[in-house]
Motif scaffolding. Structure first.
Motif, PDB file in Angstrom:
ATOM      1  N   HIS A 125       0.769  -1.090   0.101  1.00 63.58           N
ATOM      2  CA  HIS A 125       0.005  -0.110  -0.103  1.00 63.58           C
ATOM      3  C   HIS A 125       0.892   1.197   0.020  1.00 63.58           C
ATOM      4  O   HIS A 125       2.096   1.010   0.358  1.00 63.58           O
ATOM      5  N   ALA A 126       0.071   2.392  -0.337  1.00 68.77           N
ATOM      6  CA  ALA A 126       0.895   3.563  -0.485  1.00 68.77           C
ATOM      7  C   ALA A 126       1.440   4.131   0.809  1.00 68.77           C
ATOM      8  O   ALA A 126       2.334   4.824   0.810  1.00 68.77           O
ATOM      9  N   ASP A 127       0.867   3.813   1.922  1.00 67.84           N
ATOM     10  CA  ASP A 127       1.415   4.277   3.368  1.00 67.84           C
ATOM     11  C   ASP A 127       2.620   3.089   3.603  1.00 67.84           C
ATOM     12  O   ASP A 127       3.020   3.299   4.978  1.00 67.84           O
ATOM     13  N   GLY A 128       2.979   2.072   2.996  1.00 63.75           N
ATOM     14  CA  GLY A 128       3.967   1.177   3.244  1.00 63.75           C
ATOM     15  C   GLY A 128       3.438  -0.117   4.030  1.00 63.75           C
ATOM     16  O   GLY A 128       4.310  -1.051   4.220  1.00 63.75           O
ATOM     17  N   THR A 129       2.336  -0.100   4.264  1.00 62.48           N
ATOM     18  CA  THR A 129       1.777  -1.430   4.901  1.00 62.48           C
ATOM     19  C   THR A 129       1.653  -2.354   3.979  1.00 62.48           C
ATOM     20  O   THR A 129       1.609  -2.183   2.615  1.00 62.48           O
ATOM     21  N   ILE A 130       1.854  -3.644   4.470  1.00 64.74           N
ATOM     22  CA  ILE A 130       1.626  -4.926   3.451  1.00 64.74           C
ATOM     23  C   ILE A 130       0.395  -5.619   3.919  1.00 64.74           C
ATOM     24  O   ILE A 130       0.167  -6.004   4.861  1.00 64.74           O
ATOM     25  N   GLU A 131      -0.282  -5.936   2.858  1.00 64.01           N
ATOM     26  CA  GLU A 131      -1.523  -6.954   3.165  1.00 64.01           C
ATOM     27  C   GLU A 131      -1.301  -8.268   1.900  1.00 64.01           C
ATOM     28  O   GLU A 131      -1.028  -8.095   1.243  1.00 64.01           O
ATOM     29  N   ARG A 132      -1.385  -9.275   2.972  1.00 68.53           N
ATOM     30  CA  ARG A 132      -1.409 -10.378   2.222  1.00 68.53           C
ATOM     31  C   ARG A 132      -2.601 -11.006   2.180  1.00 68.53           C
ATOM     32  O   ARG A 132      -3.192 -11.282   3.123  1.00 68.53           O
ATOM     33  N   PRO A 179      -8.261   0.585  -4.961  1.00 66.73           N
ATOM     34  CA  PRO A 179      -7.969   1.748  -5.505  1.00 66.73           C
ATOM     35  C   PRO A 179      -6.431   1.774  -6.087  1.00 66.73           C
ATOM     36  O   PRO A 179      -5.451   1.646  -5.105  1.00 66.73           O
ATOM     37  N   LEU A 180      -5.863   2.024  -7.349  1.00 65.20           N
ATOM     38  CA  LEU A 180      -4.724   1.980  -7.715  1.00 65.20           C
ATOM     39  C   LEU A 180      -3.994   3.070  -6.931  1.00 65.20           C
ATOM     40  O   LEU A 180      -2.648   2.897  -6.568  1.00 65.20           O
ATOM     41  N   ALA A 181      -4.667   4.219  -6.707  1.00 70.11           N
ATOM     42  CA  ALA A 181      -3.881   5.266  -5.877  1.00 70.11           C
ATOM     43  C   ALA A 181      -3.361   4.732  -4.434  1.00 70.11           C
ATOM     44  O   ALA A 181      -2.511   5.438  -3.914  1.00 70.11           O
ATOM     45  N   ASP A 182      -3.945   3.722  -3.990  1.00 67.26           N
ATOM     46  CA  ASP A 182      -3.711   3.193  -2.625  1.00 67.26           C
ATOM     47  C   ASP A 182      -2.327   2.158  -2.664  1.00 67.26           C
ATOM     48  O   ASP A 182      -2.133   1.558  -1.695  1.00 67.26           O
ATOM     49  N   LEU A 183      -1.867   1.774  -4.126  1.00 73.07           N
ATOM     50  CA  LEU A 183      -0.929   0.739  -4.362  1.00 73.07           C
ATOM     51  C   LEU A 183       0.386   1.254  -4.746  1.00 73.07           C
ATOM     52  O   LEU A 183       0.366   2.275  -5.638  1.00 73.07           O
ATOM     53  N   ARG A 184       1.463   0.775  -4.265  1.00 71.50           N
ATOM     54  CA  ARG A 184       2.618   1.137  -4.956  1.00 71.50           C
ATOM     55  C   ARG A 184       2.971   0.005  -5.809  1.00 71.50           C
ATOM     56  O   ARG A 184       3.447  -0.062  -6.906  1.00 71.50           O
ATOM     57  N   ARG A 185       3.005  -1.288  -5.443  1.00 73.05           N
ATOM     58  CA  ARG A 185       2.974  -2.377  -6.115  1.00 73.05           C
ATOM     59  C   ARG A 185       2.223  -3.598  -5.701  1.00 73.05           C
ATOM     60  O   ARG A 185       1.940  -3.793  -4.861  1.00 73.05           O
ATOM     61  N   VAL A 186       2.173  -4.743  -6.607  1.00 76.49           N
ATOM     62  CA  VAL A 186       1.783  -6.037  -6.216  1.00 76.49           C
ATOM     63  C   VAL A 186       2.630  -7.141  -6.208  1.00 76.49           C
ATOM     64  O   VAL A 186       3.355  -7.161  -7.485  1.00 76.49           O
ATOM     65  N   HIS A 187       2.520  -8.206  -5.495  1.00 75.76           N
ATOM     66  CA  HIS A 187       3.260  -9.300  -5.766  1.00 75.76           C
ATOM     67  C   HIS A 187       2.375 -10.557  -5.865  1.00 75.76           C
ATOM     68  O   HIS A 187       1.659 -10.826  -4.749  1.00 75.76           O
ATOM     69  N   LEU A 188       2.684 -11.219  -7.001  1.00 76.60           N
ATOM     70  CA  LEU A 188       1.796 -12.697  -6.951  1.00 76.60           C
ATOM     71  C   LEU A 188       2.837 -13.732  -6.747  1.00 76.60           C
ATOM     72  O   LEU A 188       4.090 -13.700  -7.567  1.00 76.60           O
TER      73      LEU A 188
END
Length: 256
Positions: free
Chosen positions: A126-133, A181-190
């Protein structure tokens, strides 16, 4: 959308043992399929390999997700049905066939849509640096509750058990889905579960450390996983010491 793909077979020294993880990107969609490495007796009705199933489902799902009018579950159901139709005439699928876990994401209308079926994971930075799995825990819950492999297998795509992609199109309706929302994301890992072993089995990192390693030096992470797997069982007595490990990192999600 920019993508970085890295995949490593469980047994690269054995050319007869193909990598059963497959990943790809097409347009605004990305897919990672992890073929289920189970004993042959549980897929006795099918002459096709797990690797064939994973490759074929990846291709069909990427194509299905180009239809922006269909949600991710509908696209997965379509792909499962198409793959089943390819070999239903030559294989007795009711006696068991290859199966797989599924990850899919798609950028649409300012959102990142995501789908998870079985035990691979999506990591959202997320844009705030948190990681959600985002993981589907039903496989692990079933294995913990029923140690007998025959019982576990009887609960594949069955009530009270877990869901995977196989030949039953209705499994798609049980996939975990959401949108961010894309604005809330830096990147995504699969990532396949061969990668999340670093957290769940080996204790090398937590989810935040995993995301950081995927972002900065994924090759080194896979090396650490292989070393830790061997240290866990140096005599190599386990049936599956190593697992196929595949990761797909997506950045620039709002770019055309």
């Amino acid at each position: 959308m920019r993508a970085r793909l890295l995949t490593r077979a469980a047994a690269p020294e054995d050319p007869e043992r193909p990598n059963e993880d497959v990943a790809g990107v097409l347009g605004a969609a990305a897919v990672l399929i992890d073929g289920a490495g189970m004993p042959a007796r549980f897929r006795a009705g099918c002459s096709h390999s797990v690797a064939w199933y994973a490759r074929t489902l990846t291709a069909r799902l990427l194509l299905a997700l180009q239809d922006e009018g269909a949600d991710l579950r509908v696209g997965l159901a379509r792909a499962i049905g198409e793959v089943a139709a390819l070999h239903a005439g030559t294989c007795d699928l009711d006696r068991g066939g290859p199966s797989a876990t599924v990850l899919a994401v798609r950028v649409r209308a300012g959102l990142l849509e995501h789908l998870v079926l079985a035990d691979s994971s999506v990591l959202l930075e997320h844009a705030d640096g948190t990681i959600e799995r985002i993981s589907d825990e039903r496989v692990e819950e079933t294995v913990r509750a029923h140690r007998d492999p025959e019982v576990v297998e009887s609960l594949r795509n069955a009530p009270g058990g877990f869901r995977v992609a196989r030949h039953e199109v209705e499994a798609a309706a049980e996939a975990l889905v959401g949108a961010v929302p894309l604005a809330d994301l830096r990147r995504v890992h699969l990532v396949s579960d061969g990668v999340t072993r670093a957290v769940d089995l080996l204790g090398l990192v937590d989810d935040g450390g995993l995301a950081a390693a995927l972002r900065t030096d994924p090759e080194a992470l896979l090396d650490r996983i292989r070393e830790a797997e061997l240290a866990l069982d140096p005599a190599r007595r386990q049936w599956k010491i190593h697992d196929d490990a595949t990761l797909l990192v997506l950045e620039g999600l709002d770019e055309a």
